[in-house]
Design an enzyme around this catalytic site. Structure first.
Site, PDB file in Angstrom:
ATOM      1  N   GLU A 102     -21.144   6.337   3.571  1.00  0.00           N
ATOM      2  CA  GLU A 102     -20.314   6.042   4.745  1.00  0.00           C
ATOM      3  C   GLU A 102     -21.029   5.101   5.689  1.00  0.00           C
ATOM      4  O   GLU A 102     -20.423   4.194   6.278  1.00  0.00           O
ATOM      5  CB  GLU A 102     -19.947   7.345   5.467  1.00  0.00           C
ATOM      6  CG  GLU A 102     -18.987   7.170   6.643  1.00  0.00           C
ATOM      7  CD  GLU A 102     -19.656   6.926   7.992  1.00  0.00           C
ATOM      8  OE1 GLU A 102     -18.935   6.784   8.991  1.00  0.00           O
ATOM      9  OE2 GLU A 102     -20.906   6.889   8.072  1.00  0.00           O
ATOM     10  N   SER A 112      10.532 -13.345  23.618  1.00  0.00           N
ATOM     11  CA  SER A 112      11.332 -12.201  24.057  1.00  0.00           C
ATOM     12  C   SER A 112      10.903 -10.939  23.315  1.00  0.00           C
ATOM     13  O   SER A 112      10.617 -10.964  22.113  1.00  0.00           O
ATOM     14  CB  SER A 112      12.818 -12.464  23.785  1.00  0.00           C
ATOM     15  OG  SER A 112      13.571 -11.294  24.023  1.00  0.00           O
ATOM     16  N   ASP A 166       8.986  16.144   3.409  1.00  0.00           N
ATOM     17  CA  ASP A 166       8.712  14.832   2.816  1.00  0.00           C
ATOM     18  C   ASP A 166       8.844  13.719   3.848  1.00  0.00           C
ATOM     19  O   ASP A 166       8.068  12.754   3.856  1.00  0.00           O
ATOM     20  CB  ASP A 166       9.654  14.571   1.642  1.00  0.00           C
ATOM     21  CG  ASP A 166       9.260  15.344   0.394  1.00  0.00           C
ATOM     22  OD1 ASP A 166       8.154  15.918   0.375  1.00  0.00           O
ATOM     23  OD2 ASP A 166      10.061  15.390  -0.561  1.00  0.00           O
ATOM     24  N   HIS A 173      -2.000  -1.288   8.621  1.00  0.00           N
ATOM     25  CA  HIS A 173      -1.223  -0.515   9.593  1.00  0.00           C
ATOM     26  C   HIS A 173      -0.825  -1.425  10.749  1.00  0.00           C
ATOM     27  O   HIS A 173      -1.671  -2.041  11.393  1.00  0.00           O
ATOM     28  CB  HIS A 173      -2.040   0.666  10.110  1.00  0.00           C
ATOM     29  CG  HIS A 173      -1.214   1.803  10.617  1.00  0.00           C
ATOM     30  ND1 HIS A 173      -0.458   1.713  11.762  1.00  0.00           N
ATOM     31  CD2 HIS A 173      -1.026   3.055  10.144  1.00  0.00           C
ATOM     32  CE1 HIS A 173       0.158   2.880  11.970  1.00  0.00           C
ATOM     33  NE2 HIS A 173      -0.168   3.705  10.989  1.00  0.00           N
ATOM     34  N   TYR A 175     -10.241  -3.093  -4.574  1.00  0.00           N
ATOM     35  CA  TYR A 175     -10.218  -2.331  -5.825  1.00  0.00           C
ATOM     36  C   TYR A 175     -11.431  -1.403  -5.885  1.00  0.00           C
ATOM     37  O   TYR A 175     -12.487  -1.703  -5.315  1.00  0.00           O
ATOM     38  CB  TYR A 175     -10.213  -3.272  -7.027  1.00  0.00           C
ATOM     39  CG  TYR A 175      -8.978  -4.125  -7.093  1.00  0.00           C
ATOM     40  CD1 TYR A 175      -7.804  -3.644  -7.679  1.00  0.00           C
ATOM     41  CD2 TYR A 175      -8.957  -5.394  -6.511  1.00  0.00           C
ATOM     42  CE1 TYR A 175      -6.656  -4.420  -7.699  1.00  0.00           C
ATOM     43  CE2 TYR A 175      -7.816  -6.173  -6.532  1.00  0.00           C
ATOM     44  CZ  TYR A 175      -6.656  -5.683  -7.132  1.00  0.00           C
ATOM     45  OH  TYR A 175      -5.523  -6.447  -7.142  1.00  0.00           O
ATOM     46  N   ASP A 233     -25.578  13.092  12.996  1.00  0.00           N
ATOM     47  CA  ASP A 233     -24.716  12.212  12.202  1.00  0.00           C
ATOM     48  C   ASP A 233     -25.308  12.042  10.809  1.00  0.00           C
ATOM     49  O   ASP A 233     -26.318  11.345  10.640  1.00  0.00           O
ATOM     50  CB  ASP A 233     -24.612  10.864  12.899  1.00  0.00           C
ATOM     51  CG  ASP A 233     -23.715   9.881  12.173  1.00  0.00           C
ATOM     52  OD1 ASP A 233     -23.006  10.287  11.237  1.00  0.00           O
ATOM     53  OD2 ASP A 233     -23.749   8.687  12.536  1.00  0.00           O
TER      54      ASP A 233
END
Length: 798
Positions: free
Chosen positions: A465, A663, A702, A725, A314, A428
């Site tokens: 970051e 399998s 889309d 993912h 959150y 960086d």
């Protein structure tokens, strides 16, 4: 008598209210704060006045009048074209202006980037401190000045971590507890930019605090396999030991958690000269060259996740519920980084067996030994870690700015870079920050000249970051529903360069062609006459197939380590990460105090040509996604990459799977279905040009935009609920690296060495992950099917 403006005729305009508001404000010369604006219809008088109404009926509610305005100019700005006496829907099937690409590329100026770089690197600007807000407000003000439609500073209250003064230290102590040798508390001052009091000394963020003493054990890169070697092959008991390990190979946070798992009570990490000052670099360490001096230290976070540690899942708003810090997945042992001069003092005294693997040796002029403890001359000595790092709730700041699209205003092409640095951050991240400011300037100039992209462009400057992708993740969490519905792509540029050798990219597979196309349009900085493109140099120096002279360039899979990760693994927004790199590993001065403007302008890019090259490639990628009639994505490349991953997976695991009754037939069948569906879908896209059907274009786009989302599992991966993912995700053993088929590979990891009573459960988990993968890929194939919903299954694998 009826007034002239009361005899209107109606022309139909298709746009959203925010586009109307932008146009109105440009007409009347100031911000419009009246009643809500109409969505579809505009009434025009006799050319002297303009009246905008809420509805088709022409009621007089909320009218805005502006004399001597040409209504046709409004339609041009909206991209509308006459057809059968009416106006088309926002130019939905209108080709983009072909001159914009060259205008953008030619507008990028090296001198501007240099000036932006000087600004960002002029003072230390670690996240959560004063300069975080100062630079955020600078970015916001510049974006508005450059011509972006809006720019806002977005704060989040997050848990960050800082050393208390300069007390953190590693000490060699004798049996009486007296200090024989202590590591440097700060890096040596080697140029005038370091002569200041606001530089944060070397530390590892989120380290456990406290004092720990113990015998030293050398663990190479502190990977899981390195600890297996120490325990299984060398028989070394690591309980209550203090580990010393080299930076590199894996994320430093994984090193800390690996050390915790084997029972170690502390960890020391150093940059070995083999990696940062190799043989032959004598006399070329900073300030005389680009290699790391012995006093240089890599700072960095140990947090393994990508979020605010106290608000998992959150956004860290002021009203957010925060868990106790004791519940957060943070390291519990002291961890500290040191330079290789200090590392030599400790490791040259070590006892135990000499390392027998060349991979475990480094560039220190010593005999590398495992330990534990020290040799005969120092066998009464041990190591003491004294760490005073503390975690604090502070504010960090994102900056979000944008250009509204003229047709698909609700579709967002996002590009981003983070501002925060451990010290000066000249590579960086602020090589990327300077580049982004020049890209935004070039786009703002086009907007001022009357151009607008088909889709909206959103510029993102992230905070915090370095501590764990915190700024970008909190924003993604806060706006996840909007991003899932509206984000087209996220294009990341962390550091514009880390070397001078070649361009490099990591990407989701269906964006490969878009990356290739952008690099074919820009001259490479290594080309003396400008005839060699970035693509030419890239394909020559990093070929996908080295034996093939016509090979495409190599594009890597996405892992983590920068701000694309929350977009990709949380929401399923297709992403790209680009950089110009060295031929070898990461640049030597990484996260040290020596990463200064002087270093970059002297040893990396004196004329800022590489910076400008990356700006041009990035700007062109943005233009292609924001302005092309069909979004430049190719699902066939995604299907092919998944097939390649399966081929590699079978080569590695096929015999083991067969032996244990697993399998892959259903998974193979799903990939075949996806290959066929993607081929058919792209054949349909090729037919769109002849049809010029706006609805068909919207449906196709889309599907292209939403395709990545089909691989998102809302339940997340096993033991990683916020990593969703199923095809590509950061490795659970190395957050920096990508792990194709992540759930399946985690289930198989070291499975041959688990206890016999655990093996059945582990193989059940493998079968479960095969089923999960199969479902995700079948879902992707079904998603690309014709827009009429098919309520049946195709042929199933037997």
């Amino acid at each position: 008598m009826v007034s002239a403006w009361s005899r209107p005729y109606i022309k139909e305009i298709w746009a959203t209210s925010d586009v109307f508001q932008s146009l109105i404000e440009r007409q009347i010369g100031h911000q419009y704060t009246g009643e809500s604006l109409p969505l579809r219809y505009v009434e025009f008088g006799n050319g002297h006045e303009k009246v905008i109404n809420h509805s088709r009926s022409g009621s007089a509610r909320s009218r805005i009048r502006h004399r001597d305005a040409d209504w046709r100019s409004w339609n041009r700005q909206l991209g509308n074209r006459p057809r059968n006496g009416k106006l088309c829907r926002g130019g939905r099937s209108q080709e983009p202006d072909p001159t914009v690409s060259d205008k953008l590329i030619n507008e990028i100026k090296e001198d501007n980037i240099m000036e932006f770089s000087k600004y960002f690197t002029s003072e230390p600007h670690i996240a959560g401190r004063e300069m975080d807000l100062v630079q955020a407000e600078y970015v916001r003000d510049k974006w508005l000045e450059q011509g972006l439609d809006y720019a806002d500073v977005v704060p989040y209250k997050v848990l960050l971590s800082y050393p208390q003064g300069k007390e953190n230290r590693v000490e060699l102590i004798d049996s009486a507890g007296d200090v024989v040798y202590g590591s440097a508390r700060e890096e040596a001052i080697l140029d005038e930019s370091q002569e200041r009091d606001d530089i944060v000394p070397p530390f590892n963020a989120y380290s456990g605090a406290g004092v720990e003493e113990g015998d030293l054990v050398y663990a190479n890169f502190a990977t899981v396999e390195d600890f297996f070697h120490l325990e299984r092959d060398k028989g070394i008991n690591l309980t209550d030991k203090i580990i010393i390990a080299k930076y590199g190979r894996i994320f430093r946070g994984d090193k800390a958690f690996n050390a915790m798992r084997v029972g170690a009570k502390g960890l020391i990490i150093y940059s070995d000269p083999a990696d940062v000052a190799p043989s032959g670099s004598e006399g070329q360490t900073y300030p005389d060259g680009l290699y790391l001096p012995g006093s240089g230290v890599q700072r960095g976070s140990l947090f393994k996740d990508m979020m605010d540690p106290l608000t998992p899942g959150y956004p860290s708003t002021d009203y957010a519920y925060r868990i106790d810090e004791s519940e957060a997945p943070l390291p519990r042992i002291p961890v500290h980084p040191i330079g290789y001069d200090d590392a030599k003092e400790f490791m040259s005294r070590m006892g135990g067996d000499e390392v027998d693997d060349d991979d475990w040796k480094g560039g220190l002029a010593i005999t590398y030994r495992y330990g534990p403890g020290f040799g005969t001359a120092d066998n009464d000595k041990s190591v003491r870690l004294n760490i005073t790092t503390r975690n604090q709730l502070v504010y960090t700041y994102n900056v979000i700015g944008g250009i509204r699209g003229k047709v698909d205003v609700d579709k967002y092409v996002l590009l981003g870079n983070h501002r925060d640095a451990w010290v000066f951050g000249a590579i960086d991240p602020n090589s990327g920050s300077a580049v982004m400011m020049e890209v935004s300037r070039a786009y703002g100039k086009l907007v001022k000249q009357g151009w607008r992209p088909r889709r909206s462009i959103i510029f993102c400057s992230w905070g915090a970051e370095e501590f764990g992708l915190i700024g970008s993740n909190e924003w993604v969490e806060e706006f996840s529903k909007s991003l899932a519905a509206r984000a087209v792509v996220y294009l990341n540029l962390d550091s514009a360069l880390s070397g001078t050798y070649s361009f490099r990219a990591s990407s989701t597979p269906h964006l490969f062609k878009a990356v290739f196309d952008a690099t074919k349009k820009v001259s490479d900085p290594n080309s003396s006459d400008g005839s060699m493109t970035v693509y030419d140099n890239w394909s020559e120096r990093f070929p996908k197939t080295p034996s093939d002279p016509q090979s495409l360039p190599r594009i890597s899979d996405l892992g983590s380590g920068s701000d694309y990760a929350p977009f990709m693994v949380r929401v399923g927004v297709s992403s790209v990460d680009i950089r110009y790199v060295r031929e070898e590993s990461s640049y030597p001065m990484y996260h040290s105090v020596y990463e200064t403007f002087h270093m970059v302008s002297t040893y990396y890019d004196p004329e800022f040509k590489i910076h400008a090259t990356m700006a041009r490639v990035w700007a062109e990628m943005v233009r292609n996604f924001a302005d092309s009639l069909v979004v430049p994505m190719d699902c066939r490349d995604y299907a092919q990459r998944i097939a390649d991953v399966l081929g590699d997976f079978k080569t590695q695991h096929s015999q083991r799977l067969t032996t244990n009754g697993v399998s892959l037939a259903t998974l193979e069948n799903a990939i075949q279905n996806l290959t066929a569906a993607s081929s058919y879908f792209h054949n349909e896209i090729q037919d769109l040009e002849s049809k010029r059907d706006p609805t068909a274009y919207r449906i196709a786009n889309d599907k292209l935009i939403g395709f990545e989302r089909t691989f998102i599992d809302p339940l997340g991966l096993p033991d990683r609920s916020t990593v969703r993912h199923t095809i590509f995700a950061p490795s659970s053993k190395n957050m920096y690296a990508s792990s194709p088929f992540p759930g399946l590979n985690d289930a198989l990891f070291d499975i041959d060495n688990v206890a016999p009573e655990e093996k059945d459960a582990r193989w059940k988990e493998v079968k479960k992950e095969v089923a999960r993968l199969t479902h995700a890929i079948e879902s992707a194939a079904a998603y690309l099917d014709h827009f009429v919903i098919t309520l049946h299954r195709g042929k199933q694998a037997g």
